[in-house]
Design a protein around this motif. Structure first.
Motif, PDB file in Angstrom:
ATOM      1  N   THR A  43       0.707  -1.433  -0.037  1.00 57.21           N
ATOM      2  CA  THR A  43       0.100   0.032  -0.148  1.00 57.21           C
ATOM      3  C   THR A  43       0.764   1.167   0.068  1.00 57.21           C
ATOM      4  OG1 THR A  43      -1.879  -1.245   1.136  1.00 57.21           O
ATOM      5  CG2 THR A  43      -1.743   1.290   1.452  1.00 57.21           C
ATOM      6  N   LEU A  44       1.985   1.154   0.801  1.00 58.65           N
ATOM      7  CA  LEU A  44       2.602   2.410   1.079  1.00 58.65           C
ATOM      8  C   LEU A  44       3.603   2.606  -0.326  1.00 58.65           C
ATOM      9  CD1 LEU A  44       4.307   4.733   2.429  1.00 58.65           C
ATOM     10  CD2 LEU A  44       5.854   2.873   3.265  1.00 58.65           C
ATOM     11  N   MET A  45       4.094   1.504  -1.065  1.00 61.46           N
ATOM     12  CA  MET A  45       4.839   1.666  -2.345  1.00 61.46           C
ATOM     13  C   MET A  45       3.838   2.097  -3.495  1.00 61.46           C
ATOM     14  SD  MET A  45       7.755   0.586  -1.503  1.00 61.46           S
ATOM     15  CE  MET A  45       7.161   1.532  -0.120  1.00 61.46           C
ATOM     16  N   ARG A  46       2.409   1.605  -3.409  1.00 57.19           N
ATOM     17  CA  ARG A  46       1.571   2.143  -4.664  1.00 57.19           C
ATOM     18  C   ARG A  46       1.375   3.450  -4.400  1.00 57.19           C
ATOM     19  NH1 ARG A  46      -1.265  -1.296  -7.605  1.00 57.19           N
ATOM     20  NH2 ARG A  46      -3.069  -0.030  -7.361  1.00 57.19           N
ATOM     21  N   THR A  47       1.269   3.971  -3.146  1.00 56.56           N
ATOM     22  CA  THR A  47       0.830   5.596  -2.846  1.00 56.56           C
ATOM     23  C   THR A  47       1.969   6.114  -3.342  1.00 56.56           C
ATOM     24  OG1 THR A  47      -0.569   4.553  -1.109  1.00 56.56           O
ATOM     25  CG2 THR A  47       0.348   6.884  -1.095  1.00 56.56           C
ATOM     26  N   ILE A  48       3.202   5.996  -3.130  1.00 55.84           N
ATOM     27  CA  ILE A  48       4.382   6.583  -3.383  1.00 55.84           C
ATOM     28  C   ILE A  48       4.572   6.713  -5.353  1.00 55.84           C
ATOM     29  CG2 ILE A  48       7.020   6.581  -3.268  1.00 55.84           C
ATOM     30  CD1 ILE A  48       7.021   5.531  -0.768  1.00 55.84           C
ATOM     31  N   ALA A  49       4.198   5.537  -5.513  1.00 52.45           N
ATOM     32  CA  ALA A  49       4.014   5.403  -7.088  1.00 52.45           C
ATOM     33  C   ALA A  49       3.008   6.058  -7.860  1.00 52.45           C
ATOM     34  CB  ALA A  49       4.129   3.946  -7.462  1.00 52.45           C
ATOM     35  N   THR A  50       2.326   6.962  -7.095  1.00 52.68           N
ATOM     36  CA  THR A  50       1.009   7.499  -7.562  1.00 52.68           C
ATOM     37  C   THR A  50      -0.069   6.613  -7.975  1.00 52.68           C
ATOM     38  OG1 THR A  50       1.855   7.926  -9.619  1.00 52.68           O
ATOM     39  CG2 THR A  50       2.691   9.270  -8.200  1.00 52.68           C
ATOM     40  N   LEU A  51       0.086   5.354  -7.699  1.00 57.35           N
ATOM     41  CA  LEU A  51      -1.037   4.488  -8.019  1.00 57.35           C
ATOM     42  C   LEU A  51      -2.334   4.552  -7.311  1.00 57.35           C
ATOM     43  CD1 LEU A  51       0.943   1.694  -9.234  1.00 57.35           C
ATOM     44  CD2 LEU A  51       0.160   3.254 -10.513  1.00 57.35           C
ATOM     45  N   GLN A  52      -2.329   5.160  -6.121  1.00 56.61           N
ATOM     46  CA  GLN A  52      -3.417   5.343  -5.193  1.00 56.61           C
ATOM     47  C   GLN A  52      -3.327   6.350  -4.415  1.00 56.61           C
ATOM     48  OE1 GLN A  52      -3.702   1.302  -3.398  1.00 56.61           O
ATOM     49  NE2 GLN A  52      -2.947   2.416  -1.755  1.00 56.61           N
ATOM     50  N   GLU A  53      -4.333   6.983  -3.865  1.00 57.14           N
ATOM     51  CA  GLU A  53      -4.284   8.053  -2.734  1.00 57.14           C
ATOM     52  C   GLU A  53      -4.429   7.733  -1.571  1.00 57.14           C
ATOM     53  OE1 GLU A  53      -6.317  11.580  -3.902  1.00 57.14           O
ATOM     54  OE2 GLU A  53      -5.405  11.785  -5.972  1.00 57.14           O
ATOM     55  N   PRO A  54      -3.678   8.302  -0.529  1.00 51.56           N
ATOM     56  CA  PRO A  54      -3.927   7.945   0.677  1.00 51.56           C
ATOM     57  C   PRO A  54      -5.219   9.116   1.534  1.00 51.56           C
ATOM     58  CG  PRO A  54      -2.431   9.652   0.611  1.00 51.56           C
ATOM     59  CD  PRO A  54      -2.640   9.536  -0.777  1.00 51.56           C
ATOM     60  N   ASP A  55      -5.778   8.460   2.626  1.00 52.32           N
ATOM     61  CA  ASP A  55      -6.809   9.398   2.933  1.00 52.32           C
ATOM     62  C   ASP A  55      -6.274  10.640   3.652  1.00 52.32           C
ATOM     63  OD1 ASP A  55      -8.483   7.035   2.568  1.00 52.32           O
ATOM     64  OD2 ASP A  55      -8.148   6.252   4.511  1.00 52.32           O
ATOM     65  N   THR A  56      -5.239  10.440   4.195  1.00 51.42           N
ATOM     66  CA  THR A  56      -4.351  11.693   4.863  1.00 51.42           C
ATOM     67  C   THR A  56      -2.966  11.533   4.646  1.00 51.42           C
ATOM     68  OG1 THR A  56      -4.286  10.806   7.127  1.00 51.42           O
ATOM     69  CG2 THR A  56      -6.190  12.080   6.418  1.00 51.42           C
ATOM     70  N   GLY A  57      -2.429  12.725   4.893  1.00 51.53           N
ATOM     71  CA  GLY A  57      -0.948  12.835   4.756  1.00 51.53           C
ATOM     72  C   GLY A  57      -0.229  13.274   3.590  1.00 51.53           C
ATOM     73  N   GLU A  58       0.995  13.555   3.531  1.00 51.69           N
ATOM     74  CA  GLU A  58       1.586  14.090   2.432  1.00 51.69           C
ATOM     75  C   GLU A  58       3.139  13.180   2.034  1.00 51.69           C
ATOM     76  OE1 GLU A  58       0.918  18.806   3.073  1.00 51.69           O
ATOM     77  OE2 GLU A  58       2.674  18.045   4.180  1.00 51.69           O
ATOM     78  N   ILE A  59       3.532  13.385   0.777  1.00 49.62           N
ATOM     79  CA  ILE A  59       4.568  12.768   0.418  1.00 49.62           C
ATOM     80  C   ILE A  59       5.252  13.618  -0.465  1.00 49.62           C
ATOM     81  CG2 ILE A  59       5.601  10.865  -0.730  1.00 49.62           C
ATOM     82  CD1 ILE A  59       3.035   9.310  -0.546  1.00 49.62           C
ATOM     83  N   TRP A  60       6.624  14.053  -0.168  1.00 49.67           N
ATOM     84  CA  TRP A  60       7.338  15.069  -0.797  1.00 49.67           C
ATOM     85  C   TRP A  60       8.616  14.316  -1.378  1.00 49.67           C
ATOM     86  CZ3 TRP A  60       5.439  19.922  -1.990  1.00 49.67           C
ATOM     87  CH2 TRP A  60       4.497  20.354  -1.195  1.00 49.67           C
ATOM     88  N   LEU A  61       8.880  14.540  -2.591  1.00 53.60           N
ATOM     89  CA  LEU A  61      10.227  14.160  -3.332  1.00 53.60           C
ATOM     90  C   LEU A  61      10.866  15.386  -3.952  1.00 53.60           C
ATOM     91  CD1 LEU A  61      11.988  11.850  -4.474  1.00 53.60           C
ATOM     92  CD2 LEU A  61      10.461  11.738  -6.520  1.00 53.60           C
ATOM     93  N   ASP A  62      11.944  15.760  -3.013  1.00 52.61           N
ATOM     94  CA  ASP A  62      12.948  17.047  -3.659  1.00 52.61           C
ATOM     95  C   ASP A  62      11.899  18.141  -3.931  1.00 52.61           C
ATOM     96  OD1 ASP A  62      15.281  18.034  -4.043  1.00 52.61           O
ATOM     97  OD2 ASP A  62      15.219  17.538  -6.160  1.00 52.61           O
ATOM     98  N   GLY A  63      11.159  18.394  -3.029  1.00 50.03           N
ATOM     99  CA  GLY A  63      10.096  19.732  -3.322  1.00 50.03           C
ATOM    100  C   GLY A  63       8.874  19.375  -4.432  1.00 50.03           C
ATOM    101  N   VAL A  64       8.635  18.295  -4.803  1.00 46.90           N
ATOM    102  CA  VAL A  64       7.704  17.999  -5.597  1.00 46.90           C
ATOM    103  C   VAL A  64       6.697  17.155  -4.552  1.00 46.90           C
ATOM    104  CG1 VAL A  64       6.656  16.584  -7.500  1.00 46.90           C
ATOM    105  CG2 VAL A  64       8.872  17.812  -7.566  1.00 46.90           C
ATOM    106  N   ASN A  65       5.367  17.758  -4.753  1.00 45.86           N
ATOM    107  CA  ASN A  65       4.351  17.098  -4.040  1.00 45.86           C
ATOM    108  C   ASN A  65       3.785  15.880  -4.819  1.00 45.86           C
ATOM    109  OD1 ASN A  65       1.703  16.269  -3.045  1.00 45.86           O
ATOM    110  ND2 ASN A  65       1.506  18.489  -2.168  1.00 45.86           N
TER     111      ASN A  65
END
Length: 293
Positions: A43-65
Motif C-alpha cells: 500500500t505504501l509503495m503504490r501510494t508513493i508510485a502515484t497509483l493510489q491516494e492516501p486518506d490523509t498525509g503528504e509525500i514530498w520528493l525533492d520539493g515535488v508534492n
C-alpha cells in the motif's frame, strides 16, 4: 534528494486500515522496508508510485508534492511492482523500446543507446530478441529492473523482488540492485530479512501499517549486543516454559532440535549462552513487542 512521508493513513472500503499515520524520511542509496505480508508495504509503495491516494498525509520528493503532482513524479520514478506483468510474445528489446517511448524518450538514437545499455547492464543482451514468456523468474525480474531504469529515474521502487527466485537468481538480482542503488533513492520492500541485511544502509520495519523501528542495520544490531541468548531445546514442556517465562525472540529447528533465542538484559541462566544478534532477531523482536503493546 530526500523522500519525505508525513502522517500517511489509508483505510480500504472493506475496513482494513493499511497505513496508520505513517511517517518516514528516505535519502539516497538503498532503503529497506521490512515487514510481514499484510504489513502495509505494498500500500505504501503504490501510494508513493502515484497509483493510489492516501486518506490523509503528504509525500514530498525533492520539493515535488507526490500526491498532487503525479505526472511530474512519474517522470522521476521507476517502479517494479510485486506482480509485474509482461506481454508474453514480445521480445525484451521491443518491449523496452515501446516503454521508452511511453516514458518520453522519443529520439530514436537516444532510445537505442539507452535500451542497449540497460540490456547489457541487466545481463539480458544475449536473449534480447527472445519472447518474454520464455524467460525464467530471475530473468523476468531483471527485465523488470531494466524497464524501471528507463529515462534515468531519481526514485526506484522494488516490491518483493526476490520472492520465488532460486538462490543463484536471487544473488544475481541483488548484485544488480546494489549496483544501481548508489546515486538514486532505491526503496526495497520485502519480507526477506537477508535482502535488507545484504543491501541496505538504512531500513525500517513496519507492521499493521505502523513504523516499529528505523535506522541503519548496524545501529539496530548494536542495541541488541549482549542481549540475545540461545539454547537448544528438545523437550516440548521446556519449550513451553521458556515461551511463558522469557521474552521470546524466535524458535527455529536445527537438525530436529529447537534453537530458542530470547531477549534478556543479563544472563537468564538455565543453560542459555550469549550469541551475536542478527537482523532476524531485530525483526522478530520488533513484531513481538508490537503484539504486547
Amino acid at each position: 534528494m530526500p523522500l519525505t512521508i508525513n502522517g500517511l493513513s489509508k483505510t480500504y472500503p472493506n475496513g482494513v486500515q493499511a497505513l496508520k499515520n505513517l511517517s518516514l524520511t528516505i535519502g539516497n542509496n538503498m532503503f529497506g522496508l521490512l515487514g510481514p505480508n499484510g504489513a502495509g508495504k505494498s500500500t505504501l509503495m503504490r501510494t508513493i508510485a502515484t497509483l493510489q491516494e492516501p486518506d490523509t498525509g503528504e509525500i514530498w520528493l525533492d520539493g515535488v508534492n507526490v500526491i498532487k503532482q503525479k505526472e511530474t513524479v512519474r517522470q522521476l520514478l521507476g517502479y517494479l511492482p510485486q506482480e509485474f506483468g509482461v506481454y508474453p510474445k514480445i521480445s525484451a528489446l521491443d518491449m523496452l523500446n515501446h516503454l521508452a517511448v511511453m516514458k518520453g524518450v522519443t529520439k530514436s538514437g537516444e532510445r537505442k543507446d539507452m535500451v542497449e545499455a540497460l540490456l547489457h547492464q541487466t545481463n539480458l543482451w544475449e536473449v534480447r530478441k527472445k519472447a518474454l514468456s520464455t524467460y525464467s523468474g530471475g530473468m523476468k525480474q531483471r527485465f523488470g529492473i531494466a524497464q524501471a531504469l528507463l529515462a534515468n529515474p531519481k526514485l526506484i521502487i522494488v516490491d518483493e523482488p526476490t520472492a520465488g527466485l532460486d538462490p543463484s537468481e536471487r544473488h544475481r538480482f541483488l548484485n544488480l540492485l546494489s549496483a544501481i542503488g548508489r546515486d538514486v533513492i532505491v526503496i526495497l520492500s520485502t519480507h526477506i530479512v537477508e535482502d535488507v541485511h545484504e543491501l541496505c544502509n538504512r531500513m525500517a520495519i513496519i507492521s499493521n501499517g505502523e513504523v516499529l523501528l528505523e535506522g541503519s542495520p548496524t545501529e539496530v544490531l548494536e542495541k541488541l549486543n549482549s542481549r540475545i541468548w540461545s539454547k537448544l531445546v528438545d523437550n516440548e514442556a521446556e519449550l513451553t516454559a521458556i515461551e511463558k517465562g522469557m521474552q521470546l525472540v524466535s524458535v527455529q529447528l536445527l537438525s530436529g532440535v529447537h534453537e530458542v533465542r530470547v531477549y534478556a538484559e543479563s544472563d537468564p541462566g538455565d543453560g542459555f549462552k550469549s550469541v551475536d544478534p542478527n537482523l532476524e532477531d531485530v525483526y522478530f523482536l520488533s513484531l513481538e513487542r508490537q503484539k504486547t503493546n
